[in-house]
Write a protein that holds these residues in place. Structure first.
Motif, short mmCIF file in Angstrom:
data_model
loop_
_atom_site.label_atom_id
_atom_site.label_comp_id
_atom_site.label_asym_id
_atom_site.label_seq_id
_atom_site.Cartn_x
_atom_site.Cartn_y
_atom_site.Cartn_z
N ALA A 86 2.76 1.43 -3.45
CA ALA A 86 1.87 1.73 -4.57
C ALA A 86 1.41 3.18 -4.55
O ALA A 86 1.34 3.84 -5.61
N PHE A 87 1.07 3.71 -3.41
CA PHE A 87 0.66 5.11 -3.35
C PHE A 87 1.80 6.04 -3.73
O PHE A 87 1.61 7.05 -4.42
N SER A 88 3.02 5.68 -3.31
CA SER A 88 4.18 6.49 -3.69
C SER A 88 4.43 6.43 -5.19
O SER A 88 4.78 7.45 -5.82
N THR B 154 -4.09 3.34 -7.77
CA THR B 154 -5.09 4.23 -8.38
C THR B 154 -5.25 5.52 -7.57
O THR B 154 -5.34 6.62 -8.15
N ALA B 155 -5.27 5.37 -6.24
CA ALA B 155 -5.37 6.57 -5.41
C ALA B 155 -4.14 7.47 -5.59
O ALA B 155 -4.26 8.72 -5.62
N GLY B 156 -2.96 6.89 -5.74
CA GLY B 156 -1.76 7.68 -5.96
C GLY B 156 -1.77 8.37 -7.30
O GLY B 156 -1.35 9.54 -7.41
N GLY C 290 -5.59 -0.73 -5.54
CA GLY C 290 -6.35 0.36 -4.94
C GLY C 290 -5.49 1.56 -4.59
O GLY C 290 -5.84 2.71 -4.92
N PHE C 291 -4.37 1.33 -3.96
CA PHE C 291 -3.51 2.46 -3.57
C PHE C 291 -2.76 3.03 -4.77
O PHE C 291 -2.40 4.22 -4.77
N SER D 234 10.45 2.84 -4.85
CA SER D 234 9.13 2.35 -4.44
C SER D 234 8.74 1.09 -5.21
O SER D 234 8.12 0.17 -4.67
N VAL E 19 -4.96 -4.59 -2.71
CA VAL E 19 -4.43 -3.41 -2.02
C VAL E 19 -3.49 -2.63 -2.94
O VAL E 19 -3.52 -1.38 -2.99
N ALA F 195 0.83 -1.21 0.00
CA ALA F 195 0.00 0.00 0.00
C ALA F 195 0.87 1.26 0.00
O ALA F 195 0.63 2.21 -0.77
N VAL F 196 1.91 1.29 0.84
CA VAL F 196 2.79 2.46 0.90
C VAL F 196 3.54 2.64 -0.41
O VAL F 196 3.64 3.76 -0.98
#
Length: 224
Positions: free
Chosen positions: A124-126, A213-215, A210-211, A155, A207, A121-122
């Motif tokens: 992927a968002f990065s 896409t949010a990133g 999802g993260f 990342s 996860v 999650a960390v």
């Protein structure tokens, strides 16, 4: 003329017992008792039906008489078995089960699934945050350029390491959970470990997507 010292009527000698009569004599132990003579009663042999039970006899441990049955006089229930001991009829005492194998499998499965998902999650968002602006500026329908991942290569590497470490730990938990099930060493923990380890890859990619896409959304909005 007779001698006055000799008796006039001598007693006749008893007749001699013949050897045949002595040999045919009946033993005294087998002779019938004389009429009116008292004879001691003989004890009944062991196992004779109807014989009274011995004093102090107790029923075997674990024996339960049928409903409505009343034991005869002299019988009583046997002593209760001591806690943790086996009775005379094979009632095995509950043996303690070792659950360490299943517990360890469950702990490893949770670490593999939850730990890998958190790291993913960390990372992927990065990745999405760092490449969102470049991806948003790419022409529609063009091929993906891997060069846009250069600024976030750390990342990307972190996400790959999390995936492979989670996979290795998940396989460990899966195999150990199956062994714990076969050996009955923490069956409940082993079942949970097998289920969590099998769902680990699904949780990881859900996860990650999802993260990521949010990133991307956060990076593209900042770049715009």
């Amino acid at each position: 003329m007779s001698d006055p010292a000799e008796p006039t009527n001598p007693q006749p000698a008893p007749p001699a017992t013949a050897p045949e009569a002595v040999g045919n004599a009946v033993p005294a132990a087998t002779q019938a008792p004389a009429p009116g003579a008292w004879a001691a009663p003989s004890a009944p042999p062991f196992g004779t039906p109807g014989a009274p039970p011995a004093q102090g006899y107790a029923m075997p441990v674990g024996y339960a008489p049928p409903a409505g049955f009343t034991p005869p006089a002299g019988y009583g229930p046997g002593p209760a078995p001591a806690p943790g001991s086996a009775s005379a009829y094979g009632q095995a005492a509950a043996r303690p089960t070792r659950r360490g194998l299943g517990v360890v499998a469950l702990v490893v499965a949770v670490i593999a699934t939850v730990g890998a998902a958190l790291v993913a999650a960390v990372a992927a968002f990065s990745i999405g945050l760092g490449t969102g602006r470049e991806i948003a500026l790419m022409p529609s329908g063009s091929d993906f350029e891997w060069a846009v991942l250069t600024p976030v290569r750390d990342s990307v590497l972190l996400a790959e390491v999390a995936f492979w470490v989670g996979t290795a730990l998940g396989l460990w938990a899966l195999v150990q959970g199956v062994i714990a099930l076969v050996k009955d060493r923490g069956r409940g923990f082993a079942i949970a470990a097998v289920v969590i380890a099998a769902l680990g890859p699904v949780v990881f990619f859900v996860v990650l997507q999802g993260f990521l896409t949010a990133g991307y959304a956060a990076g593209s909005s900042i770049g715009g």
